[in-house]
Design a protein around this motif. Structure first.
Motif, PDB file in Angstrom:
ATOM      1  N   ILE A   1       0.932  -1.179  -0.230  1.00  0.00           N
ATOM      2  CA  ILE A   1       0.177  -0.181   0.299  1.00  0.00           C
ATOM      3  C   ILE A   1       0.942   0.973   0.380  1.00  0.00           C
ATOM      4  O   ILE A   1       0.610   2.193  -0.963  1.00  0.00           O
ATOM      5  CB  ILE A   1      -0.822   0.074   1.159  1.00  0.00           C
ATOM      6  CG1 ILE A   1      -1.783  -0.600   1.222  1.00  0.00           C
ATOM      7  CG2 ILE A   1      -1.510   1.574   1.098  1.00  0.00           C
ATOM      8  CD1 ILE A   1      -3.228  -1.243   2.304  1.00  0.00           C
ATOM      9  N   ILE A   2       2.174   1.138   0.485  1.00  0.00           N
ATOM     10  CA  ILE A   2       3.176   2.636   0.562  1.00  0.00           C
ATOM     11  C   ILE A   2       3.577   2.937  -0.994  1.00  0.00           C
ATOM     12  O   ILE A   2       3.707   3.874  -1.082  1.00  0.00           O
ATOM     13  CB  ILE A   2       3.663   2.203   2.011  1.00  0.00           C
ATOM     14  CG1 ILE A   2       3.093   2.592   3.319  1.00  0.00           C
ATOM     15  CG2 ILE A   2       4.516   3.290   1.660  1.00  0.00           C
ATOM     16  CD1 ILE A   2       4.370   1.567   4.349  1.00  0.00           C
ATOM     17  N   TYR A   3       4.265   1.196  -0.850  1.00  0.00           N
ATOM     18  CA  TYR A   3       4.599   1.782  -2.353  1.00  0.00           C
ATOM     19  C   TYR A   3       3.807   1.913  -3.540  1.00  0.00           C
ATOM     20  O   TYR A   3       3.623   2.962  -4.249  1.00  0.00           O
ATOM     21  CB  TYR A   3       5.342  -0.352  -2.673  1.00  0.00           C
ATOM     22  CG  TYR A   3       6.850   0.203  -1.583  1.00  0.00           C
ATOM     23  CD1 TYR A   3       7.671   1.270  -1.938  1.00  0.00           C
ATOM     24  CD2 TYR A   3       6.786  -1.237  -1.522  1.00  0.00           C
ATOM     25  CE1 TYR A   3       8.940   0.748  -1.108  1.00  0.00           C
ATOM     26  CE2 TYR A   3       8.317  -1.534  -0.719  1.00  0.00           C
ATOM     27  CZ  TYR A   3       8.781  -0.653  -0.364  1.00  0.00           C
ATOM     28  OH  TYR A   3       9.996  -0.703   0.239  1.00  0.00           O
TER      29      TYR A   3
ATOM     30  N   THR B   1      12.781  -5.048  -1.695  1.00  0.00           N
ATOM     31  CA  THR B   1      13.432  -3.774  -2.213  1.00  0.00           C
ATOM     32  C   THR B   1      14.295  -3.482  -3.170  1.00  0.00           C
ATOM     33  O   THR B   1      14.323  -2.035  -3.400  1.00  0.00           O
ATOM     34  CB  THR B   1      14.059  -3.152  -0.395  1.00  0.00           C
ATOM     35  OG1 THR B   1      13.166  -3.938   0.115  1.00  0.00           O
ATOM     36  CG2 THR B   1      14.450  -1.825  -0.897  1.00  0.00           C
ATOM     37  N   THR B   2      15.380  -4.467  -3.469  1.00  0.00           N
ATOM     38  CA  THR B   2      16.242  -4.194  -4.228  1.00  0.00           C
ATOM     39  C   THR B   2      15.429  -4.184  -6.013  1.00  0.00           C
ATOM     40  O   THR B   2      15.201  -3.238  -6.826  1.00  0.00           O
ATOM     41  CB  THR B   2      16.999  -5.223  -4.519  1.00  0.00           C
ATOM     42  OG1 THR B   2      17.830  -4.947  -2.768  1.00  0.00           O
ATOM     43  CG2 THR B   2      17.904  -5.090  -5.817  1.00  0.00           C
TER      44      THR B   2
ATOM     45  N   LEU C   1      11.856  11.797  -9.115  1.00  0.00           N
ATOM     46  CA  LEU C   1      12.956  11.268  -7.787  1.00  0.00           C
ATOM     47  C   LEU C   1      12.817  11.655  -6.988  1.00  0.00           C
ATOM     48  O   LEU C   1      12.828  10.174  -6.272  1.00  0.00           O
ATOM     49  CB  LEU C   1      14.402  11.326  -9.299  1.00  0.00           C
ATOM     50  CG  LEU C   1      15.494  10.887  -8.788  1.00  0.00           C
ATOM     51  CD1 LEU C   1      15.310   9.561  -8.995  1.00  0.00           C
ATOM     52  CD2 LEU C   1      16.701  11.070  -9.299  1.00  0.00           C
ATOM     53  N   ALA C   2      12.071  12.628  -6.645  1.00  0.00           N
ATOM     54  CA  ALA C   2      12.456  12.972  -4.865  1.00  0.00           C
ATOM     55  C   ALA C   2      11.014  12.200  -4.439  1.00  0.00           C
ATOM     56  O   ALA C   2      11.286  11.879  -3.184  1.00  0.00           O
ATOM     57  CB  ALA C   2      11.970  14.501  -4.595  1.00  0.00           C
ATOM     58  N   VAL C   3       9.884  12.006  -5.171  1.00  0.00           N
ATOM     59  CA  VAL C   3       9.361  11.407  -4.627  1.00  0.00           C
ATOM     60  C   VAL C   3       9.283   9.747  -4.395  1.00  0.00           C
ATOM     61  O   VAL C   3       8.903   8.818  -3.463  1.00  0.00           O
ATOM     62  CB  VAL C   3       7.198  12.109  -5.643  1.00  0.00           C
ATOM     63  CG1 VAL C   3       6.150  10.374  -5.149  1.00  0.00           C
ATOM     64  CG2 VAL C   3       7.014  12.706  -5.293  1.00  0.00           C
ATOM     65  N   VAL C   4      10.193   9.307  -5.488  1.00  0.00           N
ATOM     66  CA  VAL C   4      10.330   7.848  -5.468  1.00  0.00           C
ATOM     67  C   VAL C   4      11.262   7.614  -4.412  1.00  0.00           C
ATOM     68  O   VAL C   4      10.648   6.261  -3.840  1.00  0.00           O
ATOM     69  CB  VAL C   4      10.569   7.092  -6.841  1.00  0.00           C
ATOM     70  CG1 VAL C   4      11.759   6.030  -6.473  1.00  0.00           C
ATOM     71  CG2 VAL C   4       9.677   7.300  -7.848  1.00  0.00           C
TER      72      VAL C   4
ATOM     73  N   PHE D   1      10.383   5.539  -0.850  1.00  0.00           N
ATOM     74  CA  PHE D   1      11.525   3.742  -0.243  1.00  0.00           C
ATOM     75  C   PHE D   1      11.891   4.134   1.289  1.00  0.00           C
ATOM     76  O   PHE D   1      11.949   2.998   2.219  1.00  0.00           O
ATOM     77  CB  PHE D   1      12.367   3.339  -1.432  1.00  0.00           C
ATOM     78  CG  PHE D   1      11.312   2.645  -2.143  1.00  0.00           C
ATOM     79  CD1 PHE D   1      11.801   1.251  -2.830  1.00  0.00           C
ATOM     80  CD2 PHE D   1      10.939   3.240  -3.932  1.00  0.00           C
ATOM     81  CE1 PHE D   1      10.546   0.671  -3.128  1.00  0.00           C
ATOM     82  CE2 PHE D   1      11.225   2.396  -4.463  1.00  0.00           C
ATOM     83  CZ  PHE D   1      10.548   1.402  -4.644  1.00  0.00           C
ATOM     84  N   LEU D   2      11.767   5.433   0.892  1.00  0.00           N
ATOM     85  CA  LEU D   2      12.620   5.649   2.451  1.00  0.00           C
ATOM     86  C   LEU D   2      11.685   5.513   3.704  1.00  0.00           C
ATOM     87  O   LEU D   2      11.864   5.354   4.586  1.00  0.00           O
ATOM     88  CB  LEU D   2      12.930   7.435   2.750  1.00  0.00           C
ATOM     89  CG  LEU D   2      13.948   7.946   3.725  1.00  0.00           C
ATOM     90  CD1 LEU D   2      14.886   6.743   4.117  1.00  0.00           C
ATOM     91  CD2 LEU D   2      14.484   9.629   3.581  1.00  0.00           C
TER      92      LEU D   2
END
Length: 382
Positions: free
Chosen positions: A245-247, A277-278, A298-301, A305-306
């Motif tokens: 859900i988060i991803y 994750t990888t 890119l910042a949102v992606v 993941f963070l």
């Protein structure tokens, strides 16, 4: 829903009252159980190497029955017969699978159609932009190869269908293997249905074979295996669902077309430590390149993941899954690598349940060893 006529209960012989065991008897029962489990696993892999076409569908059916048995048991406690509960579970799984396939086919078609334009833009826009950011010139062959891929991408996509058809025809040429594969895939749901419907009976049949004096202790050892395995499966399914859900939410905000697919792969891929994750990061970067709109994506992606990793480490696993983690990440990685190397794809499928059994076996052997006079240094008592 009309309830079915209750089936006659399966008679299971039990020792009443529970028999008290001496330390010597308990040690003998535990060590015998450990030896039987290890021998049984060795025979299982031996059967898989000889009769894999028959054994693999049976194992997959039993695995499905084990995973969905808690759901059917829950329905059974709420006055739904086991047959109807099994039917409901299988109908739900079938609808989910069909829905996923219907969703994925157009998504992959749309993404594949973007590949030619992506390679063209890479050769004319992305590579020059990367060169300006780095302040260096990439080798000329990179530009040439990218331009060639852009020119050939349409041809590759057009020939993908005929190529797949030729591969299927080549595989189908070996008629016996093709038919056996189809039958094996088709029989798994059938076996899974009957194993799930008769799961309590199968457990009862195994319990009847246990010697009366040992039934209590042996049942406890099987419960420990179930605790370890179910804690891992249910814990990882819980973690995988939340991470998915988060991803999916974060990647959707980033405007990536395959956000849900990538989110589910990254979330449930977490069952193999670090793999989800990888793979998720690699797929997200690919989706980012296919739907590039600006640096903000890119910042949102990266933020997605963070946040997911911090949430999993600080909140999801400690507070939702709890201390009952079943198998540690190191155990899972070692089991998958070892059994995958020894037995191939089948070994990978069986790595987690076999790891759970061997963990309990090792714990039981160590427990009994620590109660011997050799370990304690005390004189043995009669």
């Amino acid at each position: 829903m009309a309830s079915e006529a209750p089936e006659p209960p399966l008679h299971v012989v039990q020792a009443e009252p529970p028999l008290e065991l001496s330390e010597e008897e308990a040690r003998r029962i535990d060590l015998t159980w450990s030896l039987v489990m290890v021998t049984g696993l060795a025979l299982l892999f031996g059967l898989l190497s000889v009769f894999g076409g028959v054994a693999i569908p049976v194992l997959l059916g039993l695995s499905g029955a084990y995973v969905f048995n808690p759901v059917v048991s829950f329905l059974e406690r709420h006055k739904v017969s086991r047959t109807w509960g099994t039917t409901i579970v299988f109908a739900g799984c079938t609808l989910a699978l069909v829905g996923a396939v219907l969703y994925l086919i157009p998504v992959f078609q749309d993404e594949a159609a973007k590949l030619p334009d992506f390679f063209r833009r890479a050769s004319t826009q992305i590579i020059p932009h990367v060169e300006s950011l780095l302040g260096v010139s990439l080798p000329e062959f990179v530009n040439q190869r990218t331009a060639e891929l852009g020119a050939k991408a349409s041809e590759l996509l057009q020939s993908a269908g005929p190529t797949a058809a030729r591969l299927a025809a080549s595989f189908a040429g070996n008629t016996a293997r093709f038919v056996a594969t189809l039958l094996g895939l088709a029989v798994v749901p059938v076996l899974g249905f009957f194993f799930l419907k008769d799961y309590p009976r199968l457990v009862g049949l195994v319990r009847e074979l246990i010697p009366l004096r040992a039934v209590g202790l042996v049942s406890r050892r099987f419960s420990e295996v179930d605790d370890v395995l179910s804690a891992f499966v249910r814990g990882q399914l819980t973690v995988g669902s939340i991470l998915s859900i988060i991803y999916s939410t974060g990647l959707s905000i980033a405007g990536i077309d395959m956000a849900i697919v990538i989110g589910v792969v990254a979330g449930f891929g977490n069952m193999v430590p670090y793999l989800g994750t990888t793979v998720g990061i690699m797929l997200a970067l690919l989706g980012l390149m296919l739907s590039w709109q600006g640096p903000w994506q890119l910042a949102v992606v990266a933020g997605t993941f963070l946040v997911a990793q911090l949430s999993e480490g600080l909140f999801i696993t400690p507070r939702i899954v709890g201390e009952k983690v079943g198998l540690t990440p190191v155990t899972v990685i070692i089991a998958i690598l070892a059994f995958g190397e020894l037995f191939g794809f089948v070994g990978i499928l069986l790595a987690v349940p076999v790891g759970a059994i061997l963990k309990v076996v090792l714990r039981v052997v160590v427990l009994r060893y620590q109660k011997t006079s050799l370990y304690t240094g005390e004189a043995s008592r009669p």
